[in-house]
Design a protein around this motif. Structure first.
Motif, mmCIF file in Angstrom:
data_model
loop_
_atom_site.group_PDB
_atom_site.id
_atom_site.type_symbol
_atom_site.label_atom_id
_atom_site.label_comp_id
_atom_site.label_asym_id
_atom_site.label_seq_id
_atom_site.Cartn_x
_atom_site.Cartn_y
_atom_site.Cartn_z
ATOM 1 N N VAL A 77 0.844 -1.194 0.000
ATOM 2 C CA VAL A 77 0.000 0.000 0.000
ATOM 3 C C VAL A 77 0.882 1.248 0.000
ATOM 4 C CG1 VAL A 77 -1.978 -1.106 1.138
ATOM 5 C CG2 VAL A 77 -0.172 -0.085 2.525
ATOM 6 N N PRO A 78 0.410 2.342 -0.596
ATOM 7 C CA PRO A 78 1.219 3.565 -0.625
ATOM 8 C C PRO A 78 1.337 4.207 0.757
ATOM 9 C CG PRO A 78 -0.787 3.812 -1.960
ATOM 10 C CD PRO A 78 -0.825 2.470 -1.339
ATOM 11 N N LEU A 79 2.533 4.620 1.111
ATOM 12 C CA LEU A 79 2.799 5.275 2.388
ATOM 13 C C LEU A 79 1.886 6.475 2.587
ATOM 14 C CD1 LEU A 79 4.550 5.880 4.947
ATOM 15 C CD2 LEU A 79 6.013 7.240 3.427
ATOM 16 N N ALA A 80 1.796 7.343 1.603
ATOM 17 C CA ALA A 80 1.030 8.588 1.750
ATOM 18 C C ALA A 80 -0.418 8.318 2.138
ATOM 19 C CB ALA A 80 1.091 9.396 0.463
ATOM 20 N N GLY A 81 -1.023 7.329 1.552
ATOM 21 C CA GLY A 81 -2.405 7.009 1.875
ATOM 22 C C GLY A 81 -2.570 6.436 3.272
ATOM 23 N N GLU A 82 -1.592 5.683 3.723
ATOM 24 C CA GLU A 82 -1.696 5.034 5.029
ATOM 25 C C GLU A 82 -1.464 5.985 6.192
ATOM 26 O OE1 GLU A 82 -2.873 1.802 5.382
ATOM 27 O OE2 GLU A 82 -3.234 2.307 3.283
ATOM 28 N N ILE A 83 -0.673 7.026 5.974
ATOM 29 C CA ILE A 83 -0.433 7.958 7.077
ATOM 30 C C ILE A 83 -1.267 9.224 6.971
ATOM 31 C CG2 ILE A 83 1.893 7.076 7.474
ATOM 32 C CD1 ILE A 83 2.945 9.708 6.226
ATOM 33 N N ALA A 84 -2.073 9.350 5.925
ATOM 34 C CA ALA A 84 -2.855 10.566 5.710
ATOM 35 C C ALA A 84 -3.713 10.932 6.913
ATOM 36 C CB ALA A 84 -3.722 10.419 4.463
ATOM 37 N N GLU A 85 -4.341 9.979 7.548
ATOM 38 C CA GLU A 85 -5.218 10.238 8.691
ATOM 39 C C GLU A 85 -4.568 9.890 10.025
ATOM 40 O OE1 GLU A 85 -8.139 11.786 8.302
ATOM 41 O OE2 GLU A 85 -7.653 11.867 6.160
ATOM 42 N N SER A 86 -3.278 9.633 10.005
ATOM 43 C CA SER A 86 -2.579 9.209 11.207
ATOM 44 C C SER A 86 -2.113 10.400 12.032
ATOM 45 C CB SER A 86 -1.367 8.357 10.819
ATOM 46 O OG SER A 86 -0.645 7.995 11.961
ATOM 47 N N ASN A 87 -2.039 10.201 13.346
ATOM 48 C CA ASN A 87 -1.451 11.235 14.183
ATOM 49 C C ASN A 87 -0.212 10.735 14.925
ATOM 50 O OD1 ASN A 87 -2.777 9.649 16.074
ATOM 51 N ND2 ASN A 87 -4.430 11.109 16.350
ATOM 52 N N THR A 88 0.099 9.451 14.775
ATOM 53 C CA THR A 88 1.284 8.876 15.402
ATOM 54 C C THR A 88 1.834 7.755 14.528
ATOM 55 O OG1 THR A 88 0.266 9.234 17.566
ATOM 56 C CG2 THR A 88 2.188 7.799 17.506
ATOM 57 N N VAL A 89 3.156 7.754 14.341
ATOM 58 C CA VAL A 89 3.824 6.655 13.642
ATOM 59 C C VAL A 89 4.909 6.125 14.571
ATOM 60 C CG1 VAL A 89 5.322 6.023 11.713
ATOM 61 C CG2 VAL A 89 3.329 7.473 11.311
ATOM 62 N N VAL A 90 4.883 4.814 14.796
ATOM 63 C CA VAL A 90 5.883 4.157 15.631
ATOM 64 C C VAL A 90 6.743 3.298 14.724
ATOM 65 C CG1 VAL A 90 6.281 2.572 17.552
ATOM 66 C CG2 VAL A 90 4.299 4.117 17.599
ATOM 67 N N LEU A 91 8.045 3.559 14.728
ATOM 68 C CA LEU A 91 9.009 2.810 13.928
ATOM 69 C C LEU A 91 9.728 1.830 14.849
ATOM 70 C CD1 LEU A 91 10.437 5.924 12.078
ATOM 71 C CD2 LEU A 91 8.850 4.240 11.136
ATOM 72 N N VAL A 92 9.748 0.553 14.467
ATOM 73 C CA VAL A 92 10.362 -0.482 15.305
ATOM 74 C C VAL A 92 11.557 -1.065 14.560
ATOM 75 C CG1 VAL A 92 9.986 -2.654 16.533
ATOM 76 C CG2 VAL A 92 8.094 -1.007 16.298
#
Length: 159
Positions: A77-92
């Motif tokens: 899935v495209p990154l831009a679409g997946e984070i468009a409505e996000s308010n937090t991203v956790v990178l592991v």
């Protein structure tokens, strides 16, 4: 028996002036958190966390150069679409791989004002590599993290 018997002591004690400061709306809804594994071992940790019940959290694996993410079901899935409505991203991360993807994700989050957190779940041998990749892009770093820290972080942020 008093007319106010069914009202809590705090409610009875509050003056009209004090009541003006009372918070009378519900807690915010669950955060739209996106959790992204940056390497194969991190994917195992993220996949394990994804099997629990969450509100708005979604779980992915990053692939270089980071323009796409892979869902736990294997869909690209495209990154831009997946984070468009996000308010937090956790990178592991458990190592220092996928540096280009981390840079792409970090830049996308910065432009959108999305809070980023990094969890480094690794031994002392790989900690410096993982930190070098995450440090420029994660506003919050949890180092060294245990595997269950991801679940605790997600619970604490109402993901």
């Amino acid at each position: 028996m008093s007319v106010l018997a069914g009202v809590s002591a705090c409610s009875r004690a509050a003056t009209a002036e004090e009541a003006a400061f009372r918070i009378d709306y519900p807690l915010a809804a669950a955060r739209n958190t996106r959790v992204i594994a940056l390497d194969p071992e991190a994917e195992r940790i993220v996949r394990s966390a994804s099997e629990l019940t969450w509100g708005q959290a979604r779980f992915y694996t990053a692939v270089d150069p980071g323009l796409d993410l892979v869902t736990m079901a294997g869909e690209r899935v495209p990154l831009a679409g997946e984070i468009a409505e996000s308010n937090t991203v956790v990178l592991v991360a458990t190592e220092g791989s996928n540096a280009e993807a981390v840079a792409t994700i970090g830049a996308a989050c910065k432009v959108r004002g999305i809070m980023t957190a990094g969890l480094v779940v690794t031994d002392a041998q790989h900690i410096h590599d993982a930190l070098a990749v995450l440090r420029p892009y994660a506003r919050i770093l949890l180092v060294p993290a245990e595997e269950d820290d991801l679940v605790e972080l997600l619970r604490a942020t109402r993901a």
